[in-house]
Scaffold this motif. Sequence first.
Motif, PDB file in Angstrom:
ATOM      1  N   PRO A  17     -37.038 -15.518  33.070  1.00  0.00           N
ATOM      2  CA  PRO A  17     -35.940 -15.239  34.002  1.00  0.00           C
ATOM      3  C   PRO A  17     -35.501 -13.774  34.022  1.00  0.00           C
ATOM      4  N   ALA A  18     -35.423 -13.117  32.877  1.00  0.00           N
ATOM      5  CA  ALA A  18     -34.991 -11.712  32.844  1.00  0.00           C
ATOM      6  C   ALA A  18     -35.979 -10.822  33.601  1.00  0.00           C
ATOM      7  N   TRP A  19     -37.273 -11.098  33.433  1.00  0.00           N
ATOM      8  CA  TRP A  19     -38.288 -10.306  34.140  1.00  0.00           C
ATOM      9  C   TRP A  19     -38.199 -10.548  35.639  1.00  0.00           C
ATOM     10  N   ARG A  20     -38.073 -11.798  36.048  1.00  0.00           N
ATOM     11  CA  ARG A  20     -37.988 -12.107  37.483  1.00  0.00           C
ATOM     12  C   ARG A  20     -36.754 -11.476  38.108  1.00  0.00           C
ATOM     13  N   HIS A  21     -35.643 -11.524  37.401  1.00  0.00           N
ATOM     14  CA  HIS A  21     -34.406 -10.905  37.904  1.00  0.00           C
ATOM     15  C   HIS A  21     -34.616  -9.391  38.075  1.00  0.00           C
ATOM     16  N   TRP A  22     -35.184  -8.758  37.077  1.00  0.00           N
ATOM     17  CA  TRP A  22     -35.396  -7.315  37.125  1.00  0.00           C
ATOM     18  C   TRP A  22     -36.331  -6.939  38.270  1.00  0.00           C
TER      19      TRP A  22
END
Length: 116
Positions: A17-22
């Motif tokens: 999720p953190a990578w997709r958000h970024w």
Amino acid sequence: MPRPPAGTTSRTTRRAPAWRHWTRRIRHCLAPYLGLRDYRSAWLRGGFAVEDLSGGGSDRLFDELFARGKPDEIVARLTEHHRAGADHVAVQVVTDSFDTFARRAWRDLAPELLAA
């Protein structure tokens, strides 16, 4: 500033999720430039492939164009650009939200930039 794992190429991490958000935030910031012929030409001359500029940009493009992390990590990336021959580097703060003004992030980053 969002801080997904730096320098990782793991498919599992890239789906986190953190990578997709970024990457959503980066795609939004990069979108206007991907359509400009002069930017595309410069990136192609700089070693990127057409595929890197397609579909909103590749992970490789994101990793090369954007520094992320703590202020000292960001300044270290900027220093890498200067050591590689850049005579100027543009800095734009990308925050967690489109509605967030970057003042706090700039204040956190400023002392590190001035000391470099």
